[in-house]
Write a protein that holds these residues in place. Sequence first.
Motif, mmCIF file in Angstrom:
data_model
loop_
_atom_site.group_PDB
_atom_site.id
_atom_site.type_symbol
_atom_site.label_atom_id
_atom_site.label_comp_id
_atom_site.label_asym_id
_atom_site.label_seq_id
_atom_site.Cartn_x
_atom_site.Cartn_y
_atom_site.Cartn_z
ATOM 1 N N LEU A 1 0.813 -1.219 0.000
ATOM 2 C CA LEU A 1 0.000 0.000 0.000
ATOM 3 C C LEU A 1 0.847 1.270 0.000
ATOM 4 N N LEU A 2 2.085 1.171 0.465
ATOM 5 C CA LEU A 2 2.968 2.332 0.440
ATOM 6 C C LEU A 2 3.775 2.425 -0.845
ATOM 7 N N GLY A 3 3.732 1.378 -1.656
ATOM 8 C CA GLY A 3 4.568 1.318 -2.848
ATOM 9 C C GLY A 3 3.866 1.760 -4.120
ATOM 10 N N ASP A 4 4.623 1.739 -5.203
ATOM 11 C CA ASP A 4 4.114 2.203 -6.492
ATOM 12 C C ASP A 4 3.048 1.282 -7.084
ATOM 13 N N ASP A 5 3.055 0.008 -6.703
ATOM 14 C CA ASP A 5 2.079 -0.919 -7.277
ATOM 15 C C ASP A 5 0.649 -0.602 -6.862
#
Length: 256
Positions: free
Chosen positions: A234-238
């Motif tokens: 949820l914190l990443g680019d995906d």
Amino acid sequence: MKTVVVTGAGSGIGRTIASTLAERGWQVVVSDINGEAAEQAAAGLDSSAGQSHESAVLNVSSPDDAARVADDVADRLGLDAWVSNAGISFMQRFLEMPIEKYDKTLEINLKGVFVCGQAAARAMVRTGRRGAIVNTASMAGKQGKVPFLADYVASKFGVVGLTQAMAFELAEHGIRVNSICPGYVATPMQERELAWEAELRGTEPEAVKQLWIDDTPLGRLEQPEDVARVVAFLLGDDSAFMTGEALAINGGAFMD
């Protein structure tokens, strides 16, 4: 290098979230009301990507505390993400639940998420960061069929709704806000809950643990790592086009 603050990270799920994010290259500020626990957790984090992890004492229900931590991190390191994970629980039948316990649960579990989310978002907006916020809710934030936890259910339903409200208003600033809904997670808090529920049911903790496993289609208790990996997503680019969601991480114990 991106920096994240994790609350309630001196132990349990929060500590594992901090560890997982550090392993993935995040610079982590471990915050907890227990300063010694926060310091110890920060000292044990992976720093192979050149991170300089820190700890901070934080009472999540204090606006002054939250603003102090958020503004300090934003000004010195850049605040890219915030994980509002701190929470408490106790168990009692609804008819016997003291209002003081109810008030304390909502103060930490719901007010704390509001206070910290507001401080983090203000710091991100002020410094021009298009950040991400993750709030720890629970599968008890999606169903009321949870014994002996009426106050906890109320607080976690509140977190799910608050997450949606935050996501809606902060979207114009490029800040994404999501929540996670874990199930039966094996932590020190769970050990206390096993003992409490066993007493209330008139049985043994191992019998309650088996009830929880039987209630989980994937057939095991959830581990903190199961939660931490979803937070990292949820914190990443995906997850760049996800906001306002409440992601279930419970092995199928509750499906919606």
